[in-house]
Design a protein around this motif. Structure first.
Motif, PDB file in Angstrom:
ATOM      1  N   HIS A 196       2.095   3.934   6.796  1.00  0.00           N
ATOM      2  CA  HIS A 196       1.685   2.895   7.747  1.00  0.00           C
ATOM      3  C   HIS A 196       2.922   2.296   8.410  1.00  0.00           C
TER       4      HIS A 196
ATOM      5  N   TYR B 172       0.552  -2.804   8.217  1.00  0.00           N
ATOM      6  CA  TYR B 172       0.496  -3.720   7.079  1.00  0.00           C
ATOM      7  C   TYR B 172       1.512  -4.838   7.295  1.00  0.00           C
TER       8      TYR B 172
ATOM      9  N   PRO C  64      -2.198   3.194  10.515  1.00  0.00           N
ATOM     10  CA  PRO C  64      -2.503   1.827  10.109  1.00  0.00           C
ATOM     11  C   PRO C  64      -1.239   0.966  10.109  1.00  0.00           C
TER      12      PRO C  64
ATOM     13  N   SER D 158      -6.428  -1.162  10.252  1.00  0.00           N
ATOM     14  CA  SER D 158      -6.755   0.247  10.471  1.00  0.00           C
ATOM     15  C   SER D 158      -6.583   0.573  11.929  1.00  0.00           C
TER      16      SER D 158
ATOM     17  N   PRO E  51       0.817  -1.218   0.000  1.00  0.00           N
ATOM     18  CA  PRO E  51       0.000   0.000   0.000  1.00  0.00           C
ATOM     19  C   PRO E  51       0.853   1.272   0.000  1.00  0.00           C
TER      20      PRO E  51
ATOM     21  N   TYR F 241       4.935  -0.978   8.932  1.00  0.00           N
ATOM     22  CA  TYR F 241       5.076  -2.202   8.145  1.00  0.00           C
ATOM     23  C   TYR F 241       5.777  -3.265   8.981  1.00  0.00           C
TER      24      TYR F 241
ATOM     25  N   TRP G 246      -4.001  -5.782   6.248  1.00  0.00           N
ATOM     26  CA  TRP G 246      -4.039  -4.380   6.653  1.00  0.00           C
ATOM     27  C   TRP G 246      -4.780  -4.255   7.971  1.00  0.00           C
TER      28      TRP G 246
END
Length: 185
Positions: A109, A146, A144, A183, A105, A111, A181
């Motif tokens: 975020h 991931y 977020p 949120s 993505p 990771y 993912w």
């Protein structure tokens, strides 16, 4: 940390695809995790461990939002170790990297590149401890997260932490990875 992650990933489908020979994988995984940690993750504050009585049971390697890609200098420092152990699988490494990059993505975020617990303590809560720690930080920052699960059997585990499947990464002649993912809450 590198020895724990090496033991954790010895039977991982992606690592088995990358290094199908058990002896080569045994030899390659500790220095691979050590060089990634030392030359990329430590400077970003993305390494966490869970330990008991001074023994590491699990570890994670996270990239903060906007800091996922290695600098040229980091790549140069990691290259000798990675090239030494993965040179015979250069084409597979390149293909895997390309597919993972295409699925990644764009939104900033955290990771989670790696999470692993030593097989000797699996099920004792070490993995949950490092996941809860970073999950709290992600929520506190309203960021977020991931990850790519390396096998379908891991989906329920990551679901418990709020991750949801968002696709598939099919590796030619290899396993399927599951991008997930989370949120912020």
């Amino acid at each position: 940390l590198s020895k724990v992650l090496a033991r954790a990933f010895f039977t991982d489908p992606v690592m088995n695809y990358m290094l199908p020979d058990d002896k080569a994988r045994t030899k390659a995984l500790p220095p691979m995790f050590a060089t990634l940690t030392k030359n990329h993750f430590l400077s970003r504050g993305g390494s966490e461990v869970a330990s008991r009585s001074g023994e590491i049971g699990a570890a994670t390697l996270w990239d903060p939002p906007g800091q996922r890609k290695s600098t040229r200098w980091e790549e140069l420092r990691m290259m000798p170790t990675l090239a030494w152990h993965f040179h015979s699988r250069a084409e597979q490494t390149k293909t895997l990297g390309k597919l993972m990059e295409e699925a990644h993505p764009e939104e900033p975020h955290w990771y989670l590149m790696v999470i692993g617990s030593d097989p000797s303590v699996r099920g004792a809560g070490f993995g949950q401890a490092v996941m809860h720690s970073r999950r709290g930080r992600c929520d506190g920052e309203h960021a977020p997260a991931y990850l790519e699960a390396s096998e379908e059997a891991l989906i329920p585990y990551y679901n418990r932490f709020g991750f949801e499947q968002i696709g598939e990464i099919r590796i030619p002649d290899g396993p399927t990875m599951i991008p997930m993912w989370r949120s912020p809450r």
